[in-house]
Design an enzyme around this catalytic site. Structure first.
Site, PDB file in Angstrom:
ATOM      1  N   LEU A  20      -3.518 -57.004  32.697  1.00 53.49           N
ATOM      2  CA  LEU A  20      -4.693 -56.167  32.981  1.00 53.49           C
ATOM      3  C   LEU A  20      -5.905 -57.030  33.366  1.00 53.49           C
ATOM      4  O   LEU A  20      -6.258 -57.955  32.647  1.00 53.49           O
ATOM      5  CB  LEU A  20      -5.030 -55.357  31.722  1.00 53.49           C
ATOM      6  CG  LEU A  20      -6.129 -54.319  31.872  1.00 53.49           C
ATOM      7  CD1 LEU A  20      -5.727 -53.230  32.835  1.00 53.49           C
ATOM      8  CD2 LEU A  20      -6.467 -53.737  30.504  1.00 53.49           C
ATOM      9  N   ASP A  21      -6.546 -56.713  34.460  1.00 45.94           N
ATOM     10  CA  ASP A  21      -7.776 -57.384  34.903  1.00 45.94           C
ATOM     11  C   ASP A  21      -7.572 -58.876  35.187  1.00 45.94           C
ATOM     12  O   ASP A  21      -8.542 -59.625  35.291  1.00 45.94           O
ATOM     13  CB  ASP A  21      -8.912 -57.224  33.875  1.00 45.94           C
ATOM     14  CG  ASP A  21      -9.234 -55.773  33.592  1.00 45.94           C
ATOM     15  OD1 ASP A  21      -9.009 -54.945  34.484  1.00 45.94           O
ATOM     16  OD2 ASP A  21      -9.703 -55.464  32.488  1.00 45.94           O
ATOM     17  N   GLU A  22      -6.304 -59.291  35.303  1.00 45.37           N
ATOM     18  CA  GLU A  22      -6.027 -60.712  35.518  1.00 45.37           C
ATOM     19  C   GLU A  22      -5.412 -60.970  36.888  1.00 45.37           C
ATOM     20  O   GLU A  22      -5.054 -62.105  37.200  1.00 45.37           O
ATOM     21  CB  GLU A  22      -5.068 -61.231  34.427  1.00 45.37           C
ATOM     22  CG  GLU A  22      -5.626 -61.229  33.020  1.00 45.37           C
ATOM     23  CD  GLU A  22      -6.685 -62.290  32.806  1.00 45.37           C
ATOM     24  OE1 GLU A  22      -6.634 -63.334  33.502  1.00 45.37           O
ATOM     25  OE2 GLU A  22      -7.576 -62.081  31.963  1.00 45.37           O
TER      26      GLU A  22
END
Lengths: 298, 298, 298, 298
Positions: free
Chosen positions: A241-243
């Site tokens: 996530l969000d990476e």
């Protein structure tokens, strides 16, 4: 609209001499005219990247002598040639034709500013694609879809039904031959399985300047920290996530006068512009992913 | 330089009606002319902040009738009045006189771009202060100090001597009546004890967009993450490294073409402008700190 | 929506000591609580400007002793007091009440991006106003008006009918008690007579960074000159075309790769954000006009 | 410094198919490795532009078989090949070798911020060039030159001696084999004759966002007009003052609070960054001029 006779070749391979010459020579022998060529070498990683946009149409005055009549170049011939150069140079490659309009699915929840922005830019001709469907986990934005004449599919997600609902979503996307999924403030986390089926084909907008303020309520986090700029980040979705690989990001000035609500308001403008640039670049085949980063031939 | 007869009052207190009237009335009764008044209420925290800049000089044509002769207002009278208003309203306050030029110590290590920038802006009249000394843990930038005629004090820091060296530094700063310490890419972590003696009087430049990439080698971290903007953050130093109240921050666009060295080069420009703005605002008494945040009356 | 009990006072007058005290004291005596006070002195022109936003609501725990019961302050009392201070200090002033929602007419021609932007921001709560009508010289954008449920009035303009049509427009605006006219890419030049009836109440967006590229086809002019940024300027309309007081302007980066069509596309984003900021500031009574310039208490 | 074995080829010609292939093939046959290739087609003007940066060094493992031993490619061979391709395609071209460090003369008057900026960036390794001399019409900045160990030549200019002084300046520039003249706030107008001898080799910084506020005192002009951004423009000098091809420009936000002196202060930062980018691009052979515009392969 003028018939689009262009094609775009994207290649990645280990760097070595002669790559530019090999590709341009191969294309030239097919009589195509190169319109744009952009190239990058990552000397640290030892990798070569190139984007070549060219025209497949040839007229009677084509300076290329003899061999072929005027008209459009044969796709399979061209692809065979590219494949040969690629195999000699360990290239990954993709060749996309301007005539093959990409099909985009927009996922939303309850927030409409990114959705409106994409639909209006699409209508204004800024985004070369079709948008055959909008997916949401809420009814709320159905009316926007109606205004633009686009089918709106609601998949309410709960802990219990998530896997089943995602399977239906995937089936829908496949049935509709969707090339790109845009998470335009879609407040559900997609499963790793979903993402793996659309690798480097899901663009998410996160409402912070990543890696700052990953996770939930980023504007509140930004407010609490007392930052002087808030930002937004468009990235390809990955299992982390969000990476995922960042495609574009930007910030806007804020001050002590701005409440959390003001940060949300100001942030909307950045989200809009950042997401729409990322989507446009993807649609124009300007993006390459490697090492969890992006090359942007903008 | 024209003699500076202005003064700046900064106040913080719990919000309640009548604060603006009480302060402006008190100042008016002393015959001062308000040049600038800026005010902020944090409705979430229920706090009131104000900056009032006014002129202490009065001429013979002063419209305020009678009571006082022309000339400058008496400081102790004025301060007594402000103290009275403050005590009735639970105000924290500070009153600074333009005639009292602040004294700044710049701390550096081996990197000279922020140092040069501050010295040149000082010479150009952008920063109203004296710079009586530069401190470093290296000899390297002594020559820059010489060019500008400023004493350069070297305190080599090791694990072993750190406490002793800091004590000498503090003694030097006190001897020189230093009002503000600027860490202009000073690559040593100050002890909590040092910082506590200069609370809200040490400005550090961190070469990232905090809270992203706190800690060491932020440009390399940014490169590894593949960001599309790099930034810099000026903040007051506190015991928590890179966690102090943010004064100013900004970013600059980068792309896949930029190596770590390019990020460093581009980042220098942002560091310079961000740090110099923060220092100027501090020198002009435009900054208030609360809840690990800043109010910037810029 | 919470009932808005705030009011905003804007004043302009020759600079002299005691103005801030006089105004804040007068307001305080009415028991109002000042929420925001921003002030500016133009020392060159010798002029003083102030914006004071305050709350008219008082509760039972009001710290102001005795005189008045809780509830809202009487408008005519308040205005009498302000008028007295104003007459003693040669002030121009206006007092606007948050409860009196401003009424906005949007004028458009064939281009819809600014219109959509204003309507969406309005719907999102960014613009505190009513939009009772849209005026156009073309049918084209009637559908947009319908989507948002706003009456759309078409006044086709020719050389011959211009005066008559404008008279009808003015009558419509008066009938609808319009406070602000927004020219959101309205491609007709208003007559001096029209403008004089809405002095400092017509905001126009010009699609260039004025004073560069005044007049027609500014993006083509910018392309021909080979600029590296294109901009947009929001200004109050005056009798001198593109010469009115500038409220806001901004630019966006362009390059040799951008065709005139690309400049138009990129410029749209700047036009949108510049115009919407200007309109919001006007609606929030943050703008003062003098000497063909604006003071923006943003 | 690592020996620079790169070369940069810049070409301009009428657009036609096969140009990219022809050039890359020709270079490839010499065994050079293309490091960067950037290309642009102006479809309106029917013109093709390309910048190719390549490495002349070949190692023993060079994949190009046989013909030449390891070591550097022969310049005259290479140039003959390029000339052949060029003559077949009506190309203008230039070929610059990284080993041939460019020589820059900086012209200044009394203002030092651009001079310092260029000298510091040069020292920091941002500008790959030699700076063998500084020219001025005033003594004032001699000390800066001394600090950096650069000869400072004063040519006081009057109406009477202008032609004679310029002749001496030109002689000096020729004697010192100057490649680029940078007018870093040089407050004299060069004669058409001077400029013609350094066509596309004189970069000037104008302290406004051209074409707005051409001519003298642009910050005062900007102040008088009440703009909300001030800017700076770097351009090649031509016979028409402030009308030459724009290389780079940018702006910074200003407000009603900014006096003309503040505009000057804020503008300095923009002037510095704009001029230094333009100079760096010129030094790195990233600029092509046509139709009074520039192509910037940045």
């Amino acid at each position: 609209m003028i018939p689009d006779t262009t094609a775009t070749l994207l290649v990645t391979c280990p760097d070595r001499p002669g790559l530019v010459a090999a590709l341009s020579q191969a294309l030239y022998q097919h009589g195509v005219n190169i319109l744009d060529a952009d190239q990058h070498t990552d000397t640290v990683a030892g990798k070569f990247f190139q984007r070549i946009r060219f025209d497949l149409a040839r007229g009677p005055n084509d300076p290329q002598p003899g061999s072929m009549a005027s008209g459009e170049i044969d796709r399979s011939d061209l692809e065979r040639t590219v494949a040969e150069v690629a195999s000699r140079n360990a290239m990954s490659w993709s060749l996309r034709y301007g005539a093959d309009i990409k099909r985009v699915a927009i996922f939303v929840s309850k927030t409409d500013h990114c959705l409106y922005d994409l639909l209006l830019r699409h209508r204004a001709g800024e985004l070369r694609c079709e948008i055959p469907l909008i997916v949401s986990n809420h009814e709320k934005l159905a009316e926007v879809a109606t205004q633009f004449g686009i089918p709106y599919h609601v998949f309410p997600i709960t802990k219990e039904n998530k896997i089943a609902q995602e399977e239906e979503e995937i089936a829908l996307l496949q049935r509709e031959s969707i090339d790109l999924v845009v998470l335009a403030r879609y407040m559900q986390i997609l499963s790793a399985d979903f993402i793996s089926q659309f690798e480097s084909r899901i663009i998410n907008i996160h409402h912070s300047f990543l890696p700052a303020f990953a996770g939930g309520r980023p504007y509140q986090q930004a407010y609490d920290r007392g930052v002087k700029r808030v930002g937004a980040t468009a990235h390809y979705a990955t299992g982390d996530l969000d990476e995922g690989p960042i495609v574009e990001q930007d910030v806007i000035q804020v001050s002590h006068r701005d409440s959390p609500a003001d940060l949300i308001r100001k942030g909307r403008d950045v989200e809009r512009s950042v997401l729409s640039r990322a989507v446009r670049w993807h649609l124009e085949d300007r993006l390459l992913v490697y090492d969890n980063k992006t090359v942007v031939f903008a």
